[in-house]
Every structure is written in structure tokens, then in C-alpha cells.
Motif scaffolding. Structure first.
Motif, short mmCIF file in Angstrom:
data_model
loop_
_atom_site.label_atom_id
_atom_site.label_comp_id
_atom_site.label_asym_id
_atom_site.label_seq_id
_atom_site.Cartn_x
_atom_site.Cartn_y
_atom_site.Cartn_z
N ILE A 229 0.85 -1.19 0.00
CA ILE A 229 0.00 0.00 0.00
C ILE A 229 0.88 1.24 0.00
CG2 ILE A 229 -1.77 1.23 1.32
CD1 ILE A 229 -2.14 -1.69 2.73
N LEU A 230 0.60 2.18 -0.89
CA LEU A 230 1.34 3.44 -0.95
C LEU A 230 0.43 4.57 -0.53
CD1 LEU A 230 4.02 4.85 -1.73
CD2 LEU A 230 3.10 5.11 -4.04
N ALA A 231 0.93 5.43 0.37
CA ALA A 231 0.12 6.53 0.89
C ALA A 231 0.92 7.82 0.89
CB ALA A 231 -0.34 6.21 2.31
N PHE A 277 -10.40 -1.66 5.31
CA PHE A 277 -9.23 -1.84 6.17
C PHE A 277 -8.11 -0.88 5.75
CE2 PHE A 277 -5.02 -4.03 6.10
CZ PHE A 277 -4.71 -3.89 7.43
N ILE A 278 -7.79 -0.88 4.47
CA ILE A 278 -6.66 -0.09 3.96
C ILE A 278 -6.90 1.41 4.15
CG2 ILE A 278 -5.46 0.57 1.82
CD1 ILE A 278 -5.86 -2.50 1.01
N GLU A 279 -8.08 1.86 3.76
CA GLU A 279 -8.36 3.30 3.84
C GLU A 279 -8.50 3.79 5.29
OE1 GLU A 279 -11.53 4.27 1.13
OE2 GLU A 279 -10.43 3.39 -0.55
N THR A 280 -8.84 2.87 6.19
CA THR A 280 -8.98 3.25 7.60
C THR A 280 -7.62 3.36 8.29
OG1 THR A 280 -11.11 2.11 7.68
CG2 THR A 280 -10.14 2.70 9.78
N ILE A 281 -6.69 2.44 7.99
CA ILE A 281 -5.41 2.44 8.72
C ILE A 281 -4.47 3.57 8.27
CG2 ILE A 281 -5.46 -0.01 9.31
CD1 ILE A 281 -3.35 -0.47 7.08
N ILE A 282 -4.59 4.02 7.01
CA ILE A 282 -3.64 4.99 6.47
C ILE A 282 -3.55 6.27 7.31
CG2 ILE A 282 -3.26 6.58 4.52
CD1 ILE A 282 -3.91 4.18 2.67
N PRO A 283 -4.67 6.97 7.59
CA PRO A 283 -4.55 8.22 8.36
C PRO A 283 -3.98 8.00 9.77
CG PRO A 283 -6.75 8.01 7.38
CD PRO A 283 -6.06 6.70 7.20
N TYR A 284 -4.37 6.90 10.40
CA TYR A 284 -3.86 6.61 11.75
C TYR A 284 -2.35 6.39 11.72
CZ TYR A 284 -8.59 5.95 13.68
OH TYR A 284 -9.88 6.14 14.12
N ILE A 285 -1.87 5.63 10.74
CA ILE A 285 -0.43 5.35 10.65
C ILE A 285 0.33 6.63 10.34
CG2 ILE A 285 1.36 4.19 9.28
CD1 ILE A 285 -0.51 1.76 9.10
N TYR A 295 7.76 14.92 10.44
CA TYR A 295 6.75 14.92 9.36
C TYR A 295 7.01 13.87 8.28
CZ TYR A 295 3.58 16.46 5.76
OH TYR A 295 2.60 16.50 4.81
N PHE A 296 6.02 13.02 8.07
CA PHE A 296 6.06 12.03 7.00
C PHE A 296 5.14 12.47 5.87
CE2 PHE A 296 8.36 9.40 9.79
CZ PHE A 296 8.91 8.38 9.04
N GLY A 297 5.72 12.59 4.67
CA GLY A 297 4.90 12.96 3.52
C GLY A 297 4.46 11.75 2.72
N GLU A 298 5.15 10.63 2.92
CA GLU A 298 4.79 9.40 2.21
C GLU A 298 5.26 8.20 3.03
OE1 GLU A 298 6.88 8.78 -1.48
OE2 GLU A 298 8.81 9.26 -0.58
N PHE A 299 4.65 7.07 2.78
CA PHE A 299 5.09 5.81 3.38
C PHE A 299 4.39 4.68 2.63
CE2 PHE A 299 1.61 7.55 5.87
CZ PHE A 299 0.69 6.51 5.94
N SER A 300 4.95 3.49 2.75
CA SER A 300 4.25 2.32 2.21
C SER A 300 4.02 1.34 3.35
CB SER A 300 5.03 1.67 1.06
OG SER A 300 6.27 1.17 1.52
N LYS A 319 10.82 4.98 3.15
CA LYS A 319 11.39 5.33 1.83
C LYS A 319 10.84 4.29 0.84
CE LYS A 319 14.42 8.14 3.96
NZ LYS A 319 15.86 7.93 4.09
N PRO A 320 9.60 4.47 0.42
CA PRO A 320 8.97 3.42 -0.40
C PRO A 320 9.79 3.06 -1.64
CG PRO A 320 7.36 5.08 0.22
CD PRO A 320 8.70 5.60 0.63
#
Length: 348
Positions: A229-231, A277-285, A295-300, A319-320
Motif C-alpha cells: 500500500i502506498l500513501a 481496512f486499507i483506507e482506515t489504517i492509512i490516516p492513523y499510521i 513529518y512524514f509525507g509518504e510511506f508504504s 522510503k517506499p
């Protein structure tokens, strides 16, 4: 500097290889430069050794000439951390540069690589995210590991500081005393746990290995699969950029493609439950990482689902790696450039 700029000046921070050349994801740097130019911005790649008090010597990619050009730049509007080596990030020059950026109020992301056990401990404190974590311990002594193995029967051994599936093993209790160790290119059976520890204990302790329960993953056509998953951050929120499926093939240790894994389109296994599941965990992580590390601008995220339908978060990467799915890579470039503009207060 900003008054006569149409778009932002983005500094991409990398590191030098032992031969002096600049390391890093060249295709990503070129794609970002091309996209930024189309938006009236520009980027350059640099290392902390190239930084002076009032300027930075860096390399900018020229699409017209199809090669990199060395130039002197003012300090950028934003720094994107793509340092590819953990050791580099921890040395004094890098730490000094992070301090300078803070002093000059120059935004930067992502602040650091993530230690796997630190991540586990962080997510474990989160009431919602902790429900998706496999049982995990840091291996600090022999008796901890044998107790954990006897309880779980089959476990994964992972270095706390590694990526791309490097150094991962599966350890299984066979009957009352035998243990089996499996790696991507290795399979060994030891008469007792003590025999195993004699061979591997030193390495497990030196490399800060952690042990994680093996999850019986859901399968597709006989082989297990995981979600990649890339966010990205966007307007103060964290949103989904793309989802890929990775499936194990010849070996069942890891689904990483460099280790023989196979790519499947998400549409093939898509479900409302997976999406939720995927869309719910992203903001929390995203918020948990930024609150803890900066500050994290991206993560996988590497995540999965068990045969019983329980979802799991295995790893989060700061560092995806490049995604093999072309459309996800394209969307990543768009999201990053949008974020560059947002954080440096320019309008696209």
C-alpha cells in the motif's frame, strides 16, 4: 527568492557511494524533475557534503540534454529525504543538515528510516492499530526466543533495520525438539533449539533481530499474498495513492518480487472489506509516524489478511521502493509534486 519564482525549488537529499558517485533512485529523481518542470518548478539532487553556508552544489537533470548538470543553488524551498542508506542518515553531516533546515524553517520529509521494533512499539500504543499487529518480540536473549517459539510453533525472524525482505527467516518447531530454519536460499534442520542457537544466536543479537508470529495468510491459487500500500500526505490528511498485490511463488518466506514474488493486480482480489481496512489504517499510521518521528509525507505499508479474515500490518516503510505497477508510480509522482507545492506554499 520567492518573489520571482513561478514554482518551488526542491532539494532531493541523497548520499554518495564509496566510489564518490551519488546513490539513489535515479528514475524517480528524473520523473520528479520532468513533472516539476511542467509545473514551473525545478529540483536538484545533493548530499550533505555539498552544503555550504549560503548555497548548495547539486545536480539537476536536463530533459533537453538528457543528462545531469552540476550547478550551484540557493537553499531550496523544501527538502525531500531520499537518503538510501541507514548509516548515512545517522552520521554527523546529515544530522547537522537536519538542524540547519529546522533553523532556516525549510520544510523536509521524510525524517528517517524506521526501525521495525520501534514501529511495533509505536503502533502497539495505538488503541485501534494495535488490533492488527502480529505478536512480536525483540530477541535479547536465548530464553526469550525459545519461549516465544514454543508458544507460536512457527515464527519469522527479521532484522530490525532492513528492507526488501533481506535477512528474513522462518523458524519452526518440529515435534518436541527439532527446529527448522528456512530462508530464501537456505533450509536447515537442527536437532535441538540449542544447536540452532549455537549457529545463529550471535547474529540474531548483533543485528537486533525481532521474532514475529507467522500468520496463516489467505491464498490465491494455492499461494499466499500480501498487500503493498502506498500513501501520501495531502492537505494535512493522509490518503491512499495505490495498492498492489504481491504473491509468494517458489518460496513462501517473502512475497518481495526481487526474491521471486509475483505481482497481481489489486482488482483481482478487490473487496469492500479490503478497501475499508486499507483506507482506515492509512490516516492513523501517518499521524502516528509524524507525531513520533517528524513529518512524514509518504510511506508504504506491507499488510495482509489471514485465512480467517483477520487483517494484519506487517511493516511500514519510510522510503517506499518503486512500485512495478506503472499507474501507481505515475500517481506517486503527481502526489509528491502536489505535496512539494503545498508544503512550500506555492500554487499549482
Amino acid at each position: 527568492m520567492k518573489a520571482n519564482q513561478a514554482g518551488p525549488l526542491i532539494g532531493i537529499m541523497s548520499a554518495r557511494k564509496s566510489n564518490g558517485s551519488i546513490a539513489g533512485n535515479g528514475p524517480l529523481f528524473i520523473a520528479l524533475q520532468k513533472k516539476l518542470i511542467s509545473l514551473d518548478g525545478i529540483s536538484f539532487v545533493f548530499t550533505p557534503e555539498d552544503v555550504d553556508t549560503d548555497h548548495i552544489t547539486g545536480y539537476t537533470y536536463s530533459p533537453d540534454k538528457n543528462h545531469w548538470v552540476k550547478e550551484i543553488f540557493p537553499y531550496p524551498n523544501l527538502v525531500y529525504n531520499r537518503v538510501p542508506f541507514r548509516k548515512s542518515e545517522q552520521n554527523q553531516q546529515y544530522q547537522r543538515l537536519f538542524s540547519i533546515l529546522k533553523e532556516k524553517n525549510i520544510p523536509f520529509f521524510n525524517p528517517c528510516f524506521i526501525d521495525k521494533f520501534e514501529l511495533y512499539e509505536l503502533l502497539k500504543t495505538h488503541p485501534f492499530l494495535q488490533t492488527f499487529l502480529p505478536q512480536t518480540i525483540l530477541i535479547q536473549q536465548k530464553k526469550d526466543l525459545i519461549t516465544f517459539l514454543q508458544k507460536q510453533i512457527s515464527i519469522y525472524l527479521k532484522p530490525a533495520q532492513s528492507s526488501k525482505g533481506k535477512g528474513i527467516f522462518r523458524l519452526k518447531l518440529m515435534g518436541s525438539s527439532k527446529v527448522q530454519l528456512e530462508g530464501i536460499y537456505l533450509q536447515e534442520i537442527y536437532k535441538t533449539f540449542n544447536h540452532f542457537w549455537e549457529n545463529w544466536g550471535k547474529e540474531l543479537l548483533e543485528k537486533n533481530y525481532l521474532a514475529q508470529e507467522e500468520i496463516t495468510s489467505a491464498e490465491y491459487e494455492g499461494n499466499r499474498f500480501d498487500f503493498r500500500i502506498l500513501a501520501h500526505a495531502d492537505e494535512g490528511k493522509y490518503i491512499l495513492t495505490g495498492i498492489g498485490i504481491r504473491q509468494s511463488q517458489e518460496q513462501g518466506i517473502t512475497t518481495h518480487i526481487p526474491s521471486g514474488g509475483r505481482l497481481l493486480p489489486y482488482e483481482l482480489l478487490h473487496s469492500k472489506e479490503h478497501d475499508q481496512f486499507i483506507e482506515t489504517i492509512i490516516p492513523y499510521i501517518g499521524r502516528a509516524l509524524s507525531d513520533r518521528f517528524g513529518y512524514f509525507g509518504e510511506f508504504s505499508i506491507d499488510a495482509g489478511v489471514s485465512k480467517t479474515g483477520q487483517y494484519y500490518i506487517y511493516e511500514v516503510n519510510s522510503k517506499p521502493m518503486s512500485f512495478d505497477e506503472h499507474e501507481i508510480e505515475e500517481k506517486k509522482i503527481e502526489q509528491l509534486c502536489r505535496l512539494f507545492f503545498q508544503l512550500s506554499n506555492f500554487q499549482i
